[in-house]
Design a protein around this motif. Sequence first.
Motif, PDB file in Angstrom:
ATOM      1  N   ASP A 354       0.851  -1.196   0.000  1.00 42.10           N
ATOM      2  CA  ASP A 354       0.000   0.000   0.000  1.00 42.10           C
ATOM      3  C   ASP A 354       0.888   1.248   0.000  1.00 42.10           C
ATOM      4  N   ASP A 355       0.262   2.430   0.162  1.00 45.91           N
ATOM      5  CA  ASP A 355       1.041   3.678   0.111  1.00 45.91           C
ATOM      6  C   ASP A 355       2.150   3.684   1.152  1.00 45.91           C
ATOM      7  N   LYS A 356       1.823   3.174   2.354  1.00 45.00           N
ATOM      8  CA  LYS A 356       2.827   3.177   3.415  1.00 45.00           C
ATOM      9  C   LYS A 356       4.019   2.284   3.018  1.00 45.00           C
ATOM     10  N   TYR A 357       3.717   1.132   2.426  1.00 42.52           N
ATOM     11  CA  TYR A 357       4.795   0.241   1.988  1.00 42.52           C
ATOM     12  C   TYR A 357       5.741   0.999   1.050  1.00 42.52           C
ATOM     13  N   PHE A 358       5.152   1.677   0.050  1.00 46.35           N
ATOM     14  CA  PHE A 358       6.002   2.325  -0.954  1.00 46.35           C
ATOM     15  C   PHE A 358       6.757   3.522  -0.366  1.00 46.35           C
ATOM     16  N   GLU A 359       6.126   4.191   0.592  1.00 52.88           N
ATOM     17  CA  GLU A 359       6.828   5.308   1.241  1.00 52.88           C
ATOM     18  C   GLU A 359       8.062   4.779   1.993  1.00 52.88           C
TER      19      GLU A 359
END
Length: 367
Positions: A354-359
């Motif tokens: 998710d977004d957190k993973y990619f951040e």
Amino acid sequence: MTFKGLIPFEQKKVSLPPQYWKFGIINNGSYVIDPLLHWGCFFLGYTDEYGIVDYVSNIVKSNKPEIAENIQYDENYYLNHISFKLADKLYNITNGYKSFYALSGSDANEGAIKLASAYHKYKGNTRKKIVSLLNSYHGSTMLTSSIGSDNLLNDPFYTLEPYQNILRIRREFDIKDIEWDDVACFVVETCSYGNGMVPFSKEFWEKLQYIQKEYDVLIIIDDIFFGGGKTGNYVGWKHLPITPDIFTMGKAITGGYFPLSITLYNQKVDEALPKDFIWDHGYTYSFSLSGIASAYRYLEILEEHKLLDRYNIIIKEAINIFSKYSKILNSFGLTFLIETSRGPKLYIIPLTADDKYFEILRNNLCG
Ligand SMILES: Cc1ncc(COP(=O)(O)O)c(C=O)c1O
């Protein structure tokens, strides 16, 4: 703190289990991604957000305890329904492969080779040879180490000797150099991640197709590392220009919490086996209820949450980030070999990224 009892050397110093988050550990308050998702098993993440553990626990509590097929011992015992349900689900997904279960990838691969041998036996052949590739990995038992372990194991045989009837060849082999009439099977990984992860060429798969058709050499694909969704399909080899006679799966197929591996074989193999065929492989934990239930639930989760539909978005985002903050050396599906200051590093991007993973991936890559 050190411990001395576990495996034949003193354990590394250990501390309390680290705090963890969905995709890795938390180190002194910093989120770190586990690039391999723990050997490629926790492909939906660490935190079991789809409740596989609870599901399995309910199945185990509400069914007759079961680990093995029930032999002739007592006719009142029989396999639980879910063992058949998983096999049927796999049969439908794969368009007709039958399956049997084991607990490790090595065991599934041993089973695959023995099944290839059984096939030839009942076709009246005496073939003994197994062909595999240099720089491949298929497990750590005697037979699987003999087939290929050079890129991951140091000295697996100690004073013993590898199994003899194996031809280890280069992927650029010439069909003319081998007596295929004496070869029972060709064992190959979907993609050889221990060997710089260079995908096999179209010509390579065409050669395999040729020997499969012309010489009845059974093609066994070891899909243990890439199965379970890492290539956008539950079956990792699905988009390759080959259809194996036998293939094996493991690791991610249970979501990681419980062990199970599977050997799947096609109608050609099935039809060659006589009605009274006795399968001399496996037993005590051949039908481990926890592994079977978790593999069944994992498949349901992929379907219910349409997780495989996320594949293209995730792969695009991963390519964006890796190209910007590092260099992609090679990739296969959601597995990327990345250049880092400490040498090449393998990253598997989870289907639930998710977004957190990619951040955090960006932060981790920036160091
Ligand atoms: C391609 C491949 N084959 C076989 C195995 C062996 O599986 P296991 O370690 O479960 O015996 C592995 C494990 O890393 C693997 O990646």
